[in-house]
Design a protein around this motif. Structure first.
Motif, PDB file in Angstrom:
ATOM      1  N   PHE A  51       0.818  -1.223   0.000  1.00 48.97           N
ATOM      2  CA  PHE A  51       0.000   0.000   0.000  1.00 48.97           C
ATOM      3  C   PHE A  51       0.850   1.271   0.000  1.00 48.97           C
ATOM      4  CE2 PHE A  51      -2.638  -3.137   2.475  1.00 48.97           C
ATOM      5  CZ  PHE A  51      -3.508  -3.415   1.441  1.00 48.97           C
TER       6      PHE A  51
ATOM      7  N   MET B 228       1.964   2.997   2.427  1.00 50.63           N
ATOM      8  CA  MET B 228       1.376   3.976   3.343  1.00 50.63           C
ATOM      9  C   MET B 228       2.074   4.022   4.698  1.00 50.63           C
ATOM     10  SD  MET B 228      -0.994   5.464   1.680  1.00 50.63           S
ATOM     11  CE  MET B 228      -2.347   6.151   2.609  1.00 50.63           C
TER      12      MET B 228
ATOM     13  N   VAL C  68       3.431  14.830   1.334  1.00 50.43           N
ATOM     14  CA  VAL C  68       2.871  14.133   0.169  1.00 50.43           C
ATOM     15  C   VAL C  68       4.017  13.863  -0.793  1.00 50.43           C
ATOM     16  CG1 VAL C  68       1.274  14.247  -1.780  1.00 50.43           C
ATOM     17  CG2 VAL C  68       0.651  15.322   0.391  1.00 50.43           C
ATOM     18  N   SER C  69       4.119  12.634  -1.247  1.00 49.89           N
ATOM     19  CA  SER C  69       5.153  12.296  -2.226  1.00 49.89           C
ATOM     20  C   SER C  69       4.503  11.975  -3.554  1.00 49.89           C
ATOM     21  CB  SER C  69       5.956  11.077  -1.760  1.00 49.89           C
ATOM     22  OG  SER C  69       6.626  11.364  -0.574  1.00 49.89           O
TER      23      SER C  69
ATOM     24  N   GLU D 250       4.439   7.559  -6.803  1.00 53.41           N
ATOM     25  CA  GLU D 250       4.224   6.269  -6.145  1.00 53.41           C
ATOM     26  C   GLU D 250       2.747   5.893  -6.275  1.00 53.41           C
ATOM     27  OE1 GLU D 250       3.692   7.932  -1.604  1.00 53.41           O
ATOM     28  OE2 GLU D 250       5.622   7.159  -2.221  1.00 53.41           O
ATOM     29  N   HIS D 251       2.423   4.677  -5.856  1.00 54.25           N
ATOM     30  CA  HIS D 251       1.039   4.211  -5.977  1.00 54.25           C
ATOM     31  C   HIS D 251       0.452   3.954  -4.605  1.00 54.25           C
ATOM     32  CE1 HIS D 251       2.553   3.596 -10.027  1.00 54.25           C
ATOM     33  NE2 HIS D 251       1.302   3.763 -10.402  1.00 54.25           N
ATOM     34  N   SER D 252       0.697   4.906  -3.705  1.00 60.55           N
ATOM     35  CA  SER D 252       0.262   4.678  -2.335  1.00 60.55           C
ATOM     36  C   SER D 252      -1.255   4.767  -2.193  1.00 60.55           C
ATOM     37  CB  SER D 252       0.935   5.684  -1.405  1.00 60.55           C
ATOM     38  OG  SER D 252       0.645   6.982  -1.826  1.00 60.55           O
ATOM     39  N   GLY D 253      -1.776   4.045  -1.230  1.00 63.96           N
ATOM     40  CA  GLY D 253      -3.211   4.076  -0.950  1.00 63.96           C
ATOM     41  C   GLY D 253      -3.728   2.684  -0.640  1.00 63.96           C
ATOM     42  N   TYR D 254      -4.646   2.610   0.327  1.00 66.30           N
ATOM     43  CA  TYR D 254      -5.292   1.339   0.635  1.00 66.30           C
ATOM     44  C   TYR D 254      -6.374   1.115  -0.412  1.00 66.30           C
ATOM     45  CZ  TYR D 254      -2.919   1.534   5.124  1.00 66.30           C
ATOM     46  OH  TYR D 254      -1.958   1.583   6.093  1.00 66.30           O
TER      47      TYR D 254
ATOM     48  N   ILE E 227      -8.651  -0.876  -0.842  1.00 62.18           N
ATOM     49  CA  ILE E 227      -9.988  -1.259  -0.401  1.00 62.18           C
ATOM     50  C   ILE E 227     -10.809  -0.049   0.061  1.00 62.18           C
ATOM     51  CG2 ILE E 227      -9.273  -1.732   1.993  1.00 62.18           C
ATOM     52  CD1 ILE E 227     -11.822  -3.754  -0.029  1.00 62.18           C
TER      53      ILE E 227
ATOM     54  N   THR F 199     -10.333   7.239   2.873  1.00 64.17           N
ATOM     55  CA  THR F 199      -8.892   7.427   3.099  1.00 64.17           C
ATOM     56  C   THR F 199      -8.627   8.786   3.733  1.00 64.17           C
ATOM     57  OG1 THR F 199      -8.406   6.055   1.184  1.00 64.17           O
ATOM     58  CG2 THR F 199      -6.629   7.465   1.972  1.00 64.17           C
TER      59      THR F 199
ATOM     60  N   ASN G  21      -4.029  11.850  -2.609  1.00 61.67           N
ATOM     61  CA  ASN G  21      -2.906  11.995  -1.675  1.00 61.67           C
ATOM     62  C   ASN G  21      -2.633  13.451  -1.341  1.00 61.67           C
ATOM     63  OD1 ASN G  21      -2.083   9.390  -0.928  1.00 61.67           O
ATOM     64  ND2 ASN G  21      -1.240   9.049  -2.957  1.00 61.67           N
TER      65      ASN G  21
ATOM     66  N   ARG H 144      -5.097  14.270   1.207  1.00 60.97           N
ATOM     67  CA  ARG H 144      -4.698  13.628   2.468  1.00 60.97           C
ATOM     68  C   ARG H 144      -3.675  14.496   3.215  1.00 60.97           C
ATOM     69  NH1 ARG H 144      -0.365  11.653   3.490  1.00 60.97           N
ATOM     70  NH2 ARG H 144       0.336  11.234   1.369  1.00 60.97           N
TER      71      ARG H 144
END
Lengths: 284, 344
Positions: free
Chosen positions: A95, A97, B99-100, B103-107, B109, B115, B163, B166
Motif C-alpha cells: 500500500f 502507506m 505528500v510524495s 508512487e502508488h500509495s493508498g489502501y 480497499i 482514506t 494523496n 490527504r
C-alpha cells in the motif's frame, strides 16, 4: 489531555476499522464469515483425529476437553501475531502507506494496537464457534457458571493485552527486516504453542523449557480459561496455585510483557529512522 | 526571527550492511559511507513556498525525510518550527504533513473519502471539520465523481489528487511536497500546482517545502529556490535573482545535426562555462544549450563547431532561465523534465 485521549481513542477505532476493511476485503461479508468459522472448525476436526490416534482415547475423555479448549483459544495468539507481522510488510510495500501512518502524530503503537484489535475481533468469531462446536459436536461439557464470568472475562482481557503487546513487538521487528522476515511471527507463535501448554501440558517438557513456560503470560491465560470453562487444572506444576493466584501471575507476566514489548517497539522505531528502513522496499 | 525550517550543517550518510561491510573490510576493499547530504544549511521563512531543485539522487528526498522525522540526520541539526526533529519528533509530527509523488500509495480497499477521513482522524481533526475540508478539497480538485470510488480503481492522477488532499486536510503548519507532480499528465499537474498555490495564498502563515526536478515548476511556484546537487546546496535565492546572476547575451541554444559522440563538441573551450546536450533522435538533431563566460565568445563557439563537423542549423540567443542558472551552477542539465509536465 482529554483532547489527546480523544484523538488516541478515535485513532484506535479508525485503525481498527482499517484493519477490518483490509482483513475482510477478499470476499463478501457472508463468505468471509463462513471462512472465519469453517477454517477453525476443520482445525478442530484434525485435532480430534490426532488425539484419537496419539492417545487412543475418545473425544469424550476429560483430557480432550483441555486440549480442545487450549487449542481453540490459542488461535487468537497465532492469528494476531501473524496478522500484525503482515501489517508492516503490506503497509510498507503493497500500500506504500507506512511512512504516512508513521508520520501521523497519534503514535505508531496506537495504530498497530488498533490493527491488532481488528484481527482479534475477526478471530474471536472463529474461537467462539469452535468452542461451541466442542459442546455441540464433540460433547465437551463446559461448566461456565454465572459466577465464573468475571474471572473468565478478566483472564480473557489480560490475555488479549498480552497478545496485542507481543503482536506490536513482532510488528516492530518486521519494521526493520525484509519481507522474508514475515515467517518470524509464525515461528514465535509456534514456540509459544509449545511452551505455554496450548495442547500438551508443559510438564512433559525438559525442565528448562518448563521454567520458560512459567514466565509466559499465555501459560497462565490458558490455564485460567480452562479452569473457568472446565473447572479442572490442566498443568500439573500449576495445580497447587489457586484460581486467584493464576490470575495474579497472569497479571504480572502480562505487565512485564507489555513493558518489554513497548521497549522493543521504541528501539525498533529508533533503529528504523536511524537506518532509513521505514520505507524500504524488499519485494524485489 | 524564528524560521519555519532551519538546517545547520546537516549531514546524512548511508552505510553498507554490517555483514557486507565487515566482509569488504576483511578482503581489503572497504566501501566508504555514501554521503547523501553534506553540510546543508537552509532556512525557510514562515509563509514561504520554498523549492529544492536538483537532479535525481541530489539529496532532496533525504532532506524531506529528515525534516518530516522519517530519518535521523548523521550530524548537524534540523529544526522544524523551532523544534529539533531528532530530539522531539512527536511535536514536529503534530505540525507537519507530507505528500510524495511518483508512487502508488493508498489502501485499495478504501474509497477516496474514507482514506481522507481516516488520516484526518489520525491527526485529531474533528469529524465535522474534516468532512467540510475534505468536501471542499475534493470539489476543488475535481474528484467529486470519484469520491466514493475505491482507491484501487483510481488512475495515477486521481490517486495523486487524493494523496494531495490527504496531506492538506490536516491543515499542517508546514507541508512537505516531494515531487508532487512526478509522473502526472499535463492537465492534472497543472491542477495540483494551482491547488497548492491557492492554498498557500489562502493560508499565508503556512509554509510549503517543495522538491522538484521540473525547472519551470520551481520557477513558477517558489518564492525561493535552493539548487542542490550531490548532497550540497549550491545556491539559494529567488528564481529571479538566480537568473539575474547570469550576464545577458551569454545563453544560446544552438541546433546541430545529431551529435553521436559522448563528449560535447565544445569540450574544453575556455570561453564556454557550461553546455548541456539534448539529442532529438527523431529529428536527427542535437540541441546545445551553451552558457558563455563572456558576451563576445559566440564567434569562437561557431568556429569550433565548424571545425568539429557540427554544422550550425540554427542559433538562438535566450533570456537566462532557471534552467540556465542550474546549468551554470551544476555544470550539467537535469536528466529529465525541463519544463515538460505543463509547468509553464
Amino acid at each position: 489531555m482529554i483532547n489527546r485521549l480523544s484523538t488516541t481513542y478515535r485513532s484506535l477505532v479508525t485503525s481498527g476499522r482499517l484493519g477490518w476493511a483490509v482483513e475482510s476485503n477478499w470476499a463478501d461479508p457472508f463468505v468471509f464469515m463462513i471462512y472465519q468459522i469453517v477454517r477453525p472448525l476443520f482445525g478442530a476436526f484434525i485435532l480430534v483425529v490426532m488425539f484419537k490416534v496419539v492417545t487412543g482415547q475418545p473425544a469424550s475423555a476429560p483430557a480432550f476437553a483441555q486440549v480442545y479448549v487450549g487449542n481453540a483459544m490459542f488461535m487468537l495468539v497465532v492469528q494476531v501475531l501473524f496478522g500484525l507481522g503482515i501489517v508492516i510488510f503490506e503497509d510498507r510495500e503493497r500500500f506504500e502507506m507506512l511512512r504516512y501512518i508513521y508520520l501521523a502524530p497519534v503514535g505508531f503503537g496506537v495504530y498497530l494496537t488498533g490493527r491488532g484489535l481488528a484481527k482479534t475481533i475477526a478471530t474471536t468469531a472463529g474461537v467462539v464457534f469452535t468452542i461451541l462446536a466442542g459442546w455441540l459436536i464433540f460433547g465437551i461439557k463446559y461448566d461456565l457458571g454465572f459466577g465464573d464470568i468475571p474471572y473468565f472475562t478478566a483472564a480473557m482481557l489480560l490475555g488479549i493485552v498480552a497478545i496485542l503487546a507481543l503482536g506490536v513487538a513482532l510488528a516492530a521487528v518486521a519494521m526493520v527486516t525484509s519481507r522474508e522476515g514475515f515467517g518470524l511471527s509464525e515461528g514465535v507463535a509456534s514456540v509459544f504453542y509449545l511452551l505455554s501448554g496450548a495442547v500438551f501440558t508443559i510438564d512433559i517438557l525438559p525442565r528448562w523449557m518448563v521454567s520458560i513456560g512459567h514466565v509466559l503470560p499465555f501459560t497462565y491465560w490458558l490455564e485460567a480459561l480452562r479452569r473457568s470453562l472446565l473447572h479442572t487444572p490442566y498443568i500439573g506444576s500449576l495445580s497447587h496455585l489457586s484460581d486467584a493466584q493464576i490470575l495474579l501471575r497472569l497479571s504480572w507476566t502480562t505487565a512485564v510483557t507489555v513493558i518489554i514489548c513497548w521497549a522493543l517497539l521504541s528501539a525498533a522505531e529508533h533503529y528504523a529512522v536511524s537506518s532509513g528502513k521505514l520505507d524500504q522496499r524488499t519485494d524485489h | 526571527m524564528q524560521w519555519s525550517i532551519e538546517t545547520r550543517n546537516l549531514r546524512r550518510t548511508f552505510r553498507d550492511r554490517p555483514v557486507r561491510r565487515l566482509f569488504r573490510r576483511a578482503v581489503g576493499t572497504p566501501v566508504p559511507d555514501k554521503v547523501a547530504l553534506d553540510s546543508v544549511n537552509v532556512t525557510v521563512r514562515p509563509g514561504e513556498l520554498f523549492g529544492l531543485l536538483g537532479p535525481n539522487g541530489a539529496g532532496k528526498t533525504t532532506i524531506i525525510k529528515i525534516l518530516s522525522t522519517l530519518l535521523l540526520p548523521s550530524a548537524g541539526e534540523a529544526l522544524v518550527d523551532g523544534i529539533d526533529v531528532a530530539k522531539d519528533p512527536d511535536s514536529v509530527r503534530r505540525r507537519v504533513n507530507m505528500v510524495s509523488g511518483g508512487e502508488h500509495s493508498g489502501y485499495g480497499i478504501l474509497t477516496v473519502r474514507e482514506t481522507i477521513w481516516m488520516f484526518s482522524q489520525f491527526y485529531g481533526v474533528p469529524t465535522k471539520v474534516a468532512k467540510k475540508r475534505a468536501d471542499a478539497m475534493i470539489e476543488r480538485l475535481n474528484l467529486t465523481e470519484s469520491a466514493d470510488t475505491k482507491t484501487s480503481k483510481l488512475s495515477t492522477g486521481m490517486r495523486q489528487k487524493m494523496n494531495i488532499i490527504r496531506g492538506f486536510v490536516t491543515d499542517p503548519k508546514i507541508l512537505f511536497l516531494d515531487e508532487p507532480t512526478l509522473g502526472l499528465d499535463v492537465g492534472i499537474a497543472r491542477e495540483v500546482r494551482a491547488f497548492v498555490s491557492e492554498w498557500i495564498s489562502e493560508h499565508p502563515e503556512r509554509t510549503v517545502l517543495l522538491t522538484t526536478h521540473y525547472m519551470a515548476e520551481a520557477d513558477s511556484m517558489c518564492d525561493r529556490v535552493a539548487i542542490i546537487d550531490q548532497g550540497r546546496v549550491l545556491a539559494c535565492d529567488t528564481p529571479a535573482n538566480l537568473k539575474r546572476d547570469l550576464a545577458p547575451d551569454c545563453v544560446y541554444q544552438i541546433e546541430v545535426p545529431l551529435w553521436t559522440e559522448t563528449i560535447s563538441p565544445l569540450d574544453q573551450m575556455p570561453v564556454v562555462r557550461s553546455v548541456a546536450m539534448e539529442h532529438r533522435g527523431d529529428q536527427g538533431r542535437t540541441h546545445l544549450r551553451v552558457i558563455l563566460e563572456e558576451e563576445g565568445g559566440i564567434a569562437s563557439v561557431t568556429d569550433r563547431l565548424a571545425k568539429r563537423g557540427a554544422r550550425v542549423l540554427s542559433m538562438t540567443r535566450l533570456e537566462p532561465s532557471l534552467e540556465d542558472a542550474f546549468l551554470n551552477l551544476v555544470g550539467h542539465g537535469l536528466s529529465s523534465g525541463n519544463g515538460e509536465n505543463g509547468a509553464r
